[in-house]
Design a protein around this motif. Structure first.
Motif, PDB file in Angstrom:
ATOM      1  N   LEU A   1       0.830  -1.209   0.000  1.00 20.81           N
ATOM      2  CA  LEU A   1       0.000   0.000   0.000  1.00 20.81           C
ATOM      3  C   LEU A   1       0.862   1.255   0.000  1.00 20.81           C
ATOM      4  N   LEU A   2       1.920   1.259   0.811  1.00 14.45           N
ATOM      5  CA  LEU A   2       2.763   2.441   0.913  1.00 14.45           C
ATOM      6  C   LEU A   2       3.399   2.767  -0.439  1.00 14.45           C
ATOM      7  N   THR A   3       3.952   1.745  -1.075  1.00 16.76           N
ATOM      8  CA  THR A   3       4.554   1.952  -2.397  1.00 16.76           C
ATOM      9  C   THR A   3       3.503   2.387  -3.409  1.00 16.76           C
ATOM     10  N   GLY A   4       2.338   1.738  -3.379  1.00 18.61           N
ATOM     11  CA  GLY A   4       1.257   2.092  -4.295  1.00 18.61           C
ATOM     12  C   GLY A   4       0.808   3.529  -4.121  1.00 18.61           C
ATOM     13  N   GLU A   5       0.756   4.012  -2.860  1.00 18.31           N
ATOM     14  CA  GLU A   5       0.348   5.396  -2.613  1.00 18.31           C
ATOM     15  C   GLU A   5       1.394   6.384  -3.118  1.00 18.31           C
ATOM     16  N   VAL A   6       2.679   6.067  -2.899  1.00 21.17           N
ATOM     17  CA  VAL A   6       3.737   6.957  -3.382  1.00 21.17           C
ATOM     18  C   VAL A   6       3.644   7.113  -4.904  1.00 21.17           C
ATOM     19  N   VAL A   7       3.532   5.977  -5.605  1.00 17.00           N
ATOM     20  CA  VAL A   7       3.465   6.010  -7.064  1.00 17.00           C
ATOM     21  C   VAL A   7       2.198   6.727  -7.533  1.00 17.00           C
ATOM     22  N   SER A   8       1.082   6.505  -6.841  1.00 15.74           N
ATOM     23  CA  SER A   8      -0.174   7.180  -7.200  1.00 15.74           C
ATOM     24  C   SER A   8      -0.047   8.687  -7.038  1.00 15.74           C
ATOM     25  N   HIS A   9       0.610   9.124  -5.959  1.00 11.27           N
ATOM     26  CA  HIS A   9       0.853  10.560  -5.769  1.00 11.27           C
ATOM     27  C   HIS A   9       1.644  11.126  -6.947  1.00 11.27           C
ATOM     28  N   ILE A  10       2.728  10.434  -7.280  1.00 10.32           N
ATOM     29  CA  ILE A  10       3.609  10.926  -8.347  1.00 10.32           C
ATOM     30  C   ILE A  10       2.859  11.007  -9.671  1.00 10.32           C
ATOM     31  N   LYS A  11       2.075   9.980  -9.994  1.00 16.08           N
ATOM     32  CA  LYS A  11       1.351   9.958 -11.264  1.00 16.08           C
ATOM     33  C   LYS A  11       0.256  11.017 -11.327  1.00 16.08           C
ATOM     34  N   SER A  12      -0.221  11.457 -10.158  1.00 18.18           N
ATOM     35  CA  SER A  12      -1.250  12.495 -10.132  1.00 18.18           C
ATOM     36  C   SER A  12      -0.641  13.894 -10.010  1.00 18.18           C
ATOM     37  N   GLY A  13       0.700  13.972 -10.121  1.00 22.87           N
ATOM     38  CA  GLY A  13       1.366  15.265 -10.096  1.00 22.87           C
ATOM     39  C   GLY A  13       1.962  15.675  -8.773  1.00 22.87           C
ATOM     40  N   VAL A  14       1.761  14.848  -7.736  1.00 20.80           N
ATOM     41  CA  VAL A  14       2.331  15.146  -6.412  1.00 20.80           C
ATOM     42  C   VAL A  14       3.679  14.432  -6.331  1.00 20.80           C
ATOM     43  N   THR A  15       4.709  15.074  -6.847  1.00 18.87           N
ATOM     44  CA  THR A  15       6.018  14.420  -6.951  1.00 18.87           C
ATOM     45  C   THR A  15       6.856  14.544  -5.683  1.00 18.87           C
ATOM     46  N   ASN A  16       6.385  15.321  -4.724  1.00 17.78           N
ATOM     47  CA  ASN A  16       7.083  15.488  -3.449  1.00 17.78           C
ATOM     48  C   ASN A  16       6.335  14.720  -2.363  1.00 17.78           C
TER      49      ASN A  16
END
Length: 437
Positions: A355-370
């Motif tokens: 879940l943690l990895t999935g959330e990080v990648v989801s953030h990045i793909k939605s434009g939240v790269t930080n």
């Protein structure tokens, strides 16, 4: 009543460094009319809805709000400092509250969660009982919230109406948290967003008396209208900072040093997924257990139904937000699952697992790269799925700015904020470079 013994521990307070043999009291539904159940803080918005939700079923809950250095000191005095930091804080908060004199020791109970997995959190209940015994309070009943039957004798009776109220309370809490974090950084009058949230919760509470889940669409639409009316200055868009991590450290202001407020004060917009995503993660893990190991064969179809129902409930809010167009809608959890699979096997499910990895990648793909990963120091599962996955994620997304922040009793708040401030400086620099191109 059950009996158990404690082994002598040299790190206990001197006068308590003795072998204890005691009996502890089990909580049952007949006690609910006379007992106040203390609940440790974690989700400020969500937990305000817990009290009325359980009151409808006759339980008197009180969510603790005491903070300060004395909470950590009580935790250190009753729990070994190598133990999971969230356990230390939760137990310290309980002991500090009980010492305040506010509660009738003979008519109070303590509620705590257990993961029932490969995590130190599975030992929270025994640690709490040990801490209470050190103060001579072993007669205080302790309740465990877990889905794996770890504590069968001391429990709350979960009826279907209560389950529905808890479910919708969590969904509304997620929605309020999601919208609040998109408005608070832009509010013209400091405190206006918090005031709107509190007013809305006060209006929402009576609805649980008449089945608030039947009115979800109307409630979400009204929620949107309230947040839209808050005066805001959006002349300069804030950089969005994702927050992931171990569930307690991710959400608890006591645990993460009020991380959301700190980011807003520094001129950024915090982004957190809802707690119902964690619930879906737990359900999905049971489905994975069946696919990998043929476990839960009898209940496999039930888990799939529960997953489908919760995701449909989340979709109601997501669709309304998208149709309105004012705010950014949360990710579909099915996308979080798929985003995680590209980097980590679904069988990795200790701690926050995939879940943690999935959330990080989801953030990045939605434009939240930080992204900030908040985790307890020494939490092996979350070190593996957070720090251990950073390089792999950055290989795919080189512009990702990810930092892991460790929290523990000896960690300096200044050092933590300095690490976060460095990450924020990099985020600003990256945005400036984009703007200059």
């Amino acid at each position: 009543k059950n009996s158990f013994a404690f082994v002598e521990r040299g790190d206990w307070p001197t006068e308590r460094s003795i072998k204890l043999s005691l009996e502890y009291t089990l909580f049952n539904s007949d006690m609910k009319k006379d007992y106040t159940i203390l609940v440790p803080s974690m989700l400020p918005i969500h937990f305000r809805l817990l009290t009325p939700v359980f009151a409808k079923s006759g339980y008197k809950l009180e969510v603790l709000t005491n903070e300060g250095e004395q909470v950590r000191e009580e935790g250190l005095a009753h729990v070994h400092n190598d133990t999971c930091y969230p356990a230390l804080l939760v137990i310290g908060q309980m002991i500090d509250a009980l010492k305040s004199g506010k509660y009738d020791i003979d008519h109070v109970a303590c509620a705590i969660t257990q993961t029932a997995g490969g995590c130190r959190a599975s030992n929270y209940l025994s640690l709490l009982r040990k801490a209470l015994a050190m103060e001579g309070w072993q007669r205080i009943p302790c309740l465990s919230a877990n889905a794996n039957g770890l504590e069968k004798g001391s429990s709350v009776e979960f009826t279907m109406p209560l389950i529905l109220r808890i479910l919708y309370g969590a969904l509304y809490g997620d929605a309020l948290m999601w919208l609040s974090n998109q408005v608070k950084p832009y509010e013209l009058e400091k405190g206006a967003t918090d005031k709107a949230v509190n007013q809305f919760i006060d209006e929402l509470i009576p609805m649980f008396e008449h089945g608030a889940y039947k009115q979800s669409k109307r409630i979400y639409k009204k929620m949107l209208e309230i947040f839209k009316t808050i005066p805001q200055d959006r002349s300069q868009i804030k950089i969005r900072i994702g927050i992931v991590g171990e569930i307690y450290m991710k959400y608890s202001p006591l645990g993460n040093q009020h991380l959301e407020d700190y980011l807003i004060e520094e001129g950024f917009e915090p982004v957190l997924s809802g707690v119902m995503d964690f619930a879906l993660y737990c359900v999905e893990n049971s489905i994975i257990d069946y696919e990998y190991y043929h476990m839960h064969e009898k209940n496999h179809y039930i888990y799939n139904i529960v997953k489908d129902v919760i995701m449909r409930m989340q979709k109601t809010f997501r669709d309304i937000v998208k149709k309105d167009g004012t705010f950014i809608a949360p990710d579909d959890f099915s996308e979080v699952i798929d985003n995680g699979k590209a980097f980590i096997d679904p069988g990795v499910k200790m701690g926050e697992g995939w879940l943690l990895t999935g959330e990080v990648v989801s953030h990045i793909k939605s434009g939240v790269t930080n992204v900030i990963s908040a985790q307890p120091f020494g939490c092996l599962p979350n070190h593996i799925v957070a720090k251990g996955m950073v390089r792999k994620i950055k290989d795919e997304y080189p512009k990702a700015n990810i930092v892991a922040i460790d929290y523990d009793p000896s960690a300096s708040k200044v050092n933590q904020e300095n690490r976060i401030r460095l990450m924020l400086a990099n985020a600003k620099l990256s945005e400036e470079m984009k703007a200059s191109i």
